[in-house]
Scaffold this active site. Structure first.
Site, PDB file in Angstrom:
ATOM      1  N   ASP A 171      -2.106  -1.525  12.113  1.00  0.00           N
ATOM      2  CA  ASP A 171      -3.218  -1.053  11.587  1.00  0.00           C
ATOM      3  C   ASP A 171      -3.856  -2.226  11.439  1.00  0.00           C
ATOM      4  O   ASP A 171      -5.215  -2.118  11.668  1.00  0.00           O
ATOM      5  CB  ASP A 171      -4.059   0.130  10.517  1.00  0.00           C
ATOM      6  N   SER A 196       2.207  -0.418   4.865  1.00  0.00           N
ATOM      7  CA  SER A 196       1.399  -1.136   5.564  1.00  0.00           C
ATOM      8  C   SER A 196       1.905  -2.654   6.167  1.00  0.00           C
ATOM      9  O   SER A 196       2.954  -2.727   6.391  1.00  0.00           O
ATOM     10  CB  SER A 196       0.303  -1.191   4.714  1.00  0.00           C
TER      11      SER A 196
END
Length: 594
Positions: free
Chosen positions: A324, A163
């Site tokens: 995301d 991430s």
């Protein structure tokens, strides 16, 4: 039959999750067996005789939880490498084969160092174990993987990503058949298999190219991405507004996966005046201009802000490496830009979606929005204004994904308006079951374009919400605790706070104390308790007088404790003073004063 190889000779002793295993014996075992990756062999030789470095790599195994694995790339059981990835994949394959006939798994990866290597290794292991692997030809956003699991009818999904962590990290996230990250139950089943696997002796693997030729590994068709983009575009509530608004936009994918899909979506909805940050456009796992590629921090916007000297941008977007999460900066005056928090963007998006659905007559009969329990309570007031229900869940977008799935089973998926977390994750639509910066980027641009068309900036829109509902200032404190000593200190802090309940903080009385581990909410005035109807998690919540809030929890993916402060006042200055008082008192309490 495929040519199956055992990835290394049988170990001298098995590599189970045993933190008390002799560290030096483990180090020697790795020196002898970890020879497929020359980078690992080089690293192992470089740390020879260095007790601290050896200990850090071998004092424990990377923990496999509902977020899978995440750690620093390198040699050892406490690192991300082809062997720890292999062990996790072998365990996943074994678990799937016990639950399903002919299971398949979708695999995606981001721009990080070794991501493609890890993804192809996982595909080869799945294929060798009789599990069909679908893998994307190139890096794609995490929400695309979530979508692909359901679109392809897979029983699980893997995405190789860490991430928004620094470049030294990578990770291995697993998904359930419904497209959200593994539940506790699924993770426990997989972990049980992993713990019985010798990472040097039990891994079955075939060559990636061999798998492609035999059909046990298959590239995802372009139709998967096209179907994803089509579903995202359907979430627009004001189609066409961007074509006429003349919105000026700067976008940065932060050297990650958002570059192609986000730009394609923005093109489709009619945004023409767009500049992409050149230094952050192409994939690069070293993140040379943003060592912490996290859209929550101002540093990642510095290169974009340089462009504003020659380009009068209304809005700056930055998506994190696996796309995301998305952060924004909004024009606040001549040459000035203000970063807006995840709480602010979530509240504005919710208000925009609800108000526009009301205006267009497209509001569902029982609208519902979902947020994590650490996310702003101003959302509750926004929702109530529009007759929308708010559902609160634990931190972790899988809980939002689970809720959407339950709505779908009841035939009520169209009631879902928005899911969001304060950490810059949003989802509109039911195409994915994870946070989606592609759809969020589209809707943020649409929202900015709509308000520009009626003469408002997003700063003015947010101020309007504050004028209506009061100032909600949110601050997140992240305290880092590295290594074995750090983990012990984190545990001690949480244990102490549980045993010695705070009566006040920042000069405000604690009215209710909630322990999400025991699932009890206690009224301090009466001593009476009520059950919390959520799964267990390691978090403590202090509800202070005046709708002020303090929450503390260890991160589920990083070696840190996070504290969330909500200061609810009538002015910015009062909110700032209250925040400072609570922050100072908390740090003194846990012995972290600077």
């Amino acid at each position: 039959m495929p040519d199956i190889m055992i990835c290394a000779p049988k170990s001298a002793f098995r590599q189970r999750k045993d933190y008390f295993m002799d560290i030096h014996a483990l180090y020697s075992l790795w020196c002898e067996n970890a020879k497929e990756d020359s980078d690992l062999q080089k690293e192992l030789k470089e740390i020879a005789g260095n007790e601290a470095e050896i200990n850090d790599r071998f004092y424990k195994s990377l923990e496999f939880g509902t977020a899978g694995l995440r750690g620093v790339i390198g040699a050892g059981t406490n690192r991300m490498n082809i062997y720890t990835v292999g062990q996790a994949t072998q365990g996943l394959a074994a678990s799937l084969l016990k639950q399903f006939e002919q299971p398949s798994v979708a695999i995606a990866y981001d721009s990080r160092i070794k991501s493609e290597v890890f993804a192809k290794r996982a595909a080869g292991i799945l294929a060798a174990n009789g599990v069909k692997a679908y893998i994307f030809r190139e890096l794609v956003p995490t929400p695309v993987l979530s979508f692909a699991v359901r679109y392809l009818g897979c029983k699980s999904g893997i995405v190789i990503t860490a991430s928004h962590n620094p470049s030294m990290y990578n990770g291995f996230k697993c998904y359930d058949p419904d497209g959200y990250q593994m539940t506790d139950e699924s993770a426990a089943k997989t972990l049980s298999e992993i713990q019985s696997i010798d990472m040097f002796g039990d891994i079955r693997c075939i060559d990636f190219e061999q798998g492609l030729q035999e059909g046990s590994i298959e590239y995802c068709a372009d139709a998967v991405m096209e179907a994803f983009l089509s579903e995202v575009q359907k979430q627009a509530v004001n189609p066409g507004i961007c074509k006429s608004s003349n919105l000026n936009l700067i976008y940065s994918p932060l050297n990650g996966t958002g570059n192609k899909p986000v730009r394609e979506l923005l093109k489709r909805i009619g945004i023409r005046n767009i500049k992409v940050v050149p230094e952050q456009e192409l994939p690069d796992g070293n993140f040379p201009t943003c060592p912490y590629p996290n859209p929550e921090i101002r540093q990642v916007f510095e290169k974009a802000l340089e462009i504003t000297k020659d380009f009068d941008a209304d809005l700056i977007l930055a998506t994190d490496p696996d796309c995301d999460r998305v952060g924004i900066a909004v024009k606040a005056g001549e040459g000035e830009y203000k970063l807006m928090s995840g709480n602010e963007v979530g509240a504005m998006l919710l208000d925009y979606l609800l108000s526009q659905r009301e205006a267009h007559g497209t509001m569902p009969p029982e609208p519902v929005a979902v947020k994590s329990f650490v996310t702003t309570n101003i959302a509750n007031k926004v929702a109530a204004k529009h007759g929308c229900k708010i559902k609160e869940v634990l931190t972790g977008f899988k809980y939002i994904g689970e809720f959407i799935t339950e709505l779908e089973k009841e035939g009520k998926e169209n009631n879902f308006i928005l899911g969001f977390e304060e950490s810059y994750g949003y989802l509109c639509g039911t195409h994915a079951r994870d946070k989606d910066a592609v759809v969020a980027s589209m809707l943020i641009c649409e929202m900015a374009a709509y308000y520009k068309s009626i003469g408002k900036t997003l700063i003015e829109v947010m101020q309007g919400l504050y004028d209506t509902f009061g100032i909600y200032k949110h601050t997140v404190i992240s305290l880092q605790f590295e290594g074995a000593a750090g983990m012990k200190k984190m545990q001690n802090i949480m244990s102490t706070l549980r045993s010695d309940m705070l009566q006040s903080l920042g000069g405000l009385k604690v009215e209710y104390f909630s322990d999400y581990k025991s699932l009890k909410r206690t009224c301090l005035a009466t001593g009476e308790s009520e059950d919390i109807l959520l799964p267990h998690t390691n978090a403590l919540v202090y509800e202070l007088e005046g709708d002020n809030l303090f929450i503390i929890r260890p991160s589920g993916t990083e070696p840190k404790i996070k504290a969330y402060i909500t200061a609810c006042t009538q002015s910015e200055s009062e909110a700032e003073a209250l925040t400072q008082n609570m922050q100072k008192e908390f740090k003194e309490l846990i012995g972290e004063t600077e």
